[in-house]
Enzyme design. Structure first.
Site, PDB file in Angstrom:
ATOM      1  N   ALA A  44       0.912  -1.252  -0.077  1.00 38.31           N
ATOM      2  CA  ALA A  44       0.086  -0.182  -0.045  1.00 38.31           C
ATOM      3  C   ALA A  44       0.880   1.289   0.018  1.00 38.31           C
ATOM      4  CB  ALA A  44      -0.734  -0.155   1.175  1.00 38.31           C
ATOM      5  N   GLY A  47       1.899   1.631  -3.522  1.00 39.84           N
ATOM      6  CA  GLY A  47       0.501   1.749  -4.315  1.00 39.84           C
ATOM      7  C   GLY A  47       0.096   3.475  -4.286  1.00 39.84           C
ATOM      8  N   ASP A  48       0.298   3.972  -2.961  1.00 37.01           N
ATOM      9  CA  ASP A  48      -0.114   5.293  -2.438  1.00 37.01           C
ATOM     10  C   ASP A  48       0.507   6.149  -3.679  1.00 37.01           C
ATOM     11  OD1 ASP A  48      -1.325   7.491  -0.890  1.00 37.01           O
ATOM     12  OD2 ASP A  48       0.862   7.731  -0.488  1.00 37.01           O
ATOM     13  N   ALA A  49       1.872   5.924  -3.600  1.00 40.61           N
ATOM     14  CA  ALA A  49       2.681   6.951  -4.402  1.00 40.61           C
ATOM     15  C   ALA A  49       2.328   6.690  -5.987  1.00 40.61           C
ATOM     16  CB  ALA A  49       4.302   6.611  -4.392  1.00 40.61           C
TER      17      ALA A  49
END
Length: 160
Positions: A44, A47-49
Protein backbone atom coordinates in the site's frame (compact mmCIF):
# COMPACT_ATOMS: atom_id res chain seq x y z
CA UNK A 1 -18.64 13.13 -18.73
CA UNK A 2 -18.20 10.39 -16.14
CA UNK A 3 -17.24 6.95 -17.35
CA UNK A 4 -19.72 4.15 -16.68
CA UNK A 5 -18.11 1.60 -14.36
CA UNK A 6 -19.27 -1.23 -16.65
CA UNK A 7 -17.61 0.17 -19.77
CA UNK A 8 -14.21 -0.66 -21.18
CA UNK A 9 -11.09 1.15 -20.01
CA UNK A 10 -10.73 4.75 -21.11
CA UNK A 11 -9.03 4.86 -24.47
CA UNK A 12 -7.70 8.37 -23.91
CA UNK A 13 -5.45 7.12 -21.15
CA UNK A 14 -2.57 9.08 -19.76
CA UNK A 15 0.05 8.31 -22.37
CA UNK A 16 2.87 10.04 -20.52
CA UNK A 17 2.12 8.01 -17.36
CA UNK A 18 1.92 4.79 -19.36
CA UNK A 19 5.13 5.61 -21.21
CA UNK A 20 6.87 6.37 -17.92
CA UNK A 21 5.84 3.05 -16.44
CA UNK A 22 6.44 1.01 -19.59
CA UNK A 23 10.20 1.55 -19.64
CA UNK A 24 12.16 -1.45 -20.95
CA UNK A 25 13.53 -2.32 -17.50
CA UNK A 26 11.56 -2.67 -14.32
CA UNK A 27 12.38 -0.01 -11.77
CA UNK A 28 12.45 -2.59 -8.98
CA UNK A 29 13.30 -6.26 -9.28
CA UNK A 30 11.66 -8.48 -6.67
CA UNK A 31 11.83 -12.22 -6.46
CA UNK A 32 8.61 -14.13 -5.93
CA UNK A 33 9.69 -14.88 -2.35
CA UNK A 34 10.46 -11.22 -1.64
CA UNK A 35 7.11 -10.19 -3.05
CA UNK A 36 5.22 -12.80 -0.99
CA UNK A 37 7.04 -11.70 2.16
CA UNK A 38 6.04 -8.05 1.77
CA UNK A 39 3.27 -6.96 4.07
CA UNK A 40 0.12 -5.57 2.48
CA UNK A 41 0.92 -2.26 4.17
CA UNK A 42 4.27 -2.16 2.35
CA UNK A 43 2.46 -2.77 -0.94
CA UNK A 44 0.00 0.00 0.00
CA UNK A 45 2.93 2.34 0.70
CA UNK A 46 4.16 1.84 -2.86
CA UNK A 47 0.63 1.90 -4.30
CA UNK A 48 -0.13 5.22 -2.63
CA UNK A 49 2.71 6.87 -4.55
CA UNK A 50 1.74 5.20 -7.83
CA UNK A 51 -1.90 6.20 -7.41
CA UNK A 52 -1.15 9.83 -6.60
CA UNK A 53 1.21 10.11 -9.57
CA UNK A 54 -1.49 8.63 -11.80
CA UNK A 55 -4.12 11.07 -10.52
CA UNK A 56 -1.79 14.04 -10.96
CA UNK A 57 -0.92 12.90 -14.49
CA UNK A 58 -4.58 12.39 -15.40
CA UNK A 59 -5.53 15.90 -14.24
CA UNK A 60 -2.72 17.85 -15.92
CA UNK A 61 -4.72 18.91 -18.96
CA UNK A 62 -6.19 21.48 -19.31
CA UNK A 63 -3.64 23.70 -17.55
CA UNK A 64 -4.96 25.45 -14.47
CA UNK A 65 -3.81 27.19 -11.33
CA UNK A 66 -1.87 24.97 -8.96
CA UNK A 67 -4.34 25.56 -6.11
CA UNK A 68 -7.20 24.27 -8.31
CA UNK A 69 -5.10 21.38 -9.50
CA UNK A 70 -4.24 20.51 -5.89
CA UNK A 71 -7.90 20.68 -4.80
CA UNK A 72 -8.87 18.24 -7.56
CA UNK A 73 -6.06 15.83 -6.70
CA UNK A 74 -6.98 15.86 -3.01
CA UNK A 75 -10.56 15.04 -3.95
CA UNK A 76 -9.40 11.86 -5.71
CA UNK A 77 -6.88 10.65 -3.12
CA UNK A 78 -9.22 10.85 -0.10
CA UNK A 79 -9.97 7.48 1.48
CA UNK A 80 -13.70 7.86 0.83
CA UNK A 81 -13.10 8.40 -2.89
CA UNK A 82 -10.60 5.55 -3.12
CA UNK A 83 -13.12 3.23 -1.45
CA UNK A 84 -15.65 4.18 -4.11
CA UNK A 85 -13.13 3.59 -6.88
CA UNK A 86 -12.35 0.16 -5.48
CA UNK A 87 -16.03 -0.74 -5.76
CA UNK A 88 -16.07 0.24 -9.44
CA UNK A 89 -12.96 -1.91 -10.10
CA UNK A 90 -14.22 -5.13 -8.50
CA UNK A 91 -15.90 -6.56 -11.64
CA UNK A 92 -12.61 -6.31 -13.53
CA UNK A 93 -10.31 -7.96 -10.99
CA UNK A 94 -9.00 -11.51 -10.99
CA UNK A 95 -9.32 -13.85 -8.01
CA UNK A 96 -5.63 -13.31 -7.23
CA UNK A 97 -6.12 -9.54 -7.23
CA UNK A 98 -9.19 -9.87 -5.00
CA UNK A 99 -7.10 -11.96 -2.60
CA UNK A 100 -4.59 -9.10 -2.35
CA UNK A 101 -7.49 -6.76 -1.53
CA UNK A 102 -8.73 -9.10 1.19
CA UNK A 103 -5.28 -9.42 2.78
CA UNK A 104 -4.76 -5.65 2.70
CA UNK A 105 -8.18 -4.85 4.20
CA UNK A 106 -7.42 -7.22 7.06
CA UNK A 107 -3.95 -5.72 7.59
CA UNK A 108 -4.95 -2.06 7.69
CA UNK A 109 -3.30 -0.42 10.68
CA UNK A 110 -5.27 0.60 13.73
CA UNK A 111 -4.05 4.19 13.68
CA UNK A 112 -6.53 7.06 13.94
CA UNK A 113 -7.95 8.07 10.60
CA UNK A 114 -10.12 10.94 9.39
CA UNK A 115 -12.45 8.70 7.40
CA UNK A 116 -14.50 5.71 8.52
CA UNK A 117 -12.55 2.56 9.30
CA UNK A 118 -14.31 0.81 6.41
CA UNK A 119 -13.25 3.47 3.90
CA UNK A 120 -9.72 3.48 5.27
CA UNK A 121 -9.45 -0.29 4.88
CA UNK A 122 -10.90 -0.15 1.35
CA UNK A 123 -8.44 2.62 0.40
CA UNK A 124 -5.55 0.61 1.86
CA UNK A 125 -6.69 -2.40 -0.16
CA UNK A 126 -6.79 -0.36 -3.39
CA UNK A 127 -3.32 1.05 -2.73
CA UNK A 128 -1.94 -2.43 -1.93
CA UNK A 129 -3.33 -3.77 -5.19
CA UNK A 130 -1.76 -0.91 -7.14
CA UNK A 131 1.56 -1.44 -5.35
CA UNK A 132 1.45 -5.15 -6.13
CA UNK A 133 0.67 -4.54 -9.79
CA UNK A 134 3.40 -1.90 -10.02
CA UNK A 135 5.93 -4.47 -8.79
CA UNK A 136 4.64 -7.39 -10.86
CA UNK A 137 2.75 -6.35 -13.99
CA UNK A 138 2.94 -2.77 -15.27
CA UNK A 139 0.62 -3.46 -18.21
CA UNK A 140 -2.07 -4.79 -15.89
CA UNK A 141 -1.54 -1.81 -13.58
CA UNK A 142 -2.20 0.58 -16.45
CA UNK A 143 -5.26 -1.42 -17.51
CA UNK A 144 -6.71 -1.33 -13.99
CA UNK A 145 -5.97 2.38 -13.54
CA UNK A 146 -7.69 3.17 -16.82
CA UNK A 147 -10.98 1.78 -15.46
CA UNK A 148 -11.03 4.60 -12.90
CA UNK A 149 -13.32 7.50 -13.90
CA UNK A 150 -10.76 10.20 -13.09
CA UNK A 151 -10.95 13.31 -15.24
CA UNK A 152 -10.30 17.01 -14.76
CA UNK A 153 -13.23 19.11 -13.65
CA UNK A 154 -14.47 21.38 -16.42
CA UNK A 155 -13.01 24.86 -16.28
CA UNK A 156 -15.57 27.36 -15.07
CA UNK A 157 -16.06 30.38 -17.23
CA UNK A 158 -16.56 33.49 -15.14
CA UNK A 159 -18.77 36.15 -16.60
CA UNK A 160 -18.42 39.77 -15.56
Amino acid sequence: MAQDSQSAPAQSSVNSFSDFLASPQKMVECTENQLRSMSPLTLAYVGDAVYELFVRSRLLVPPQQVRIFHRQVVGHVRAEQQAGYLECLLPYLSDEEKDILRRARNAASGRKVRSSLRDYRQATALEALLGYLYLTDIQRLIEVLNYLPIAPEPLSVSSS
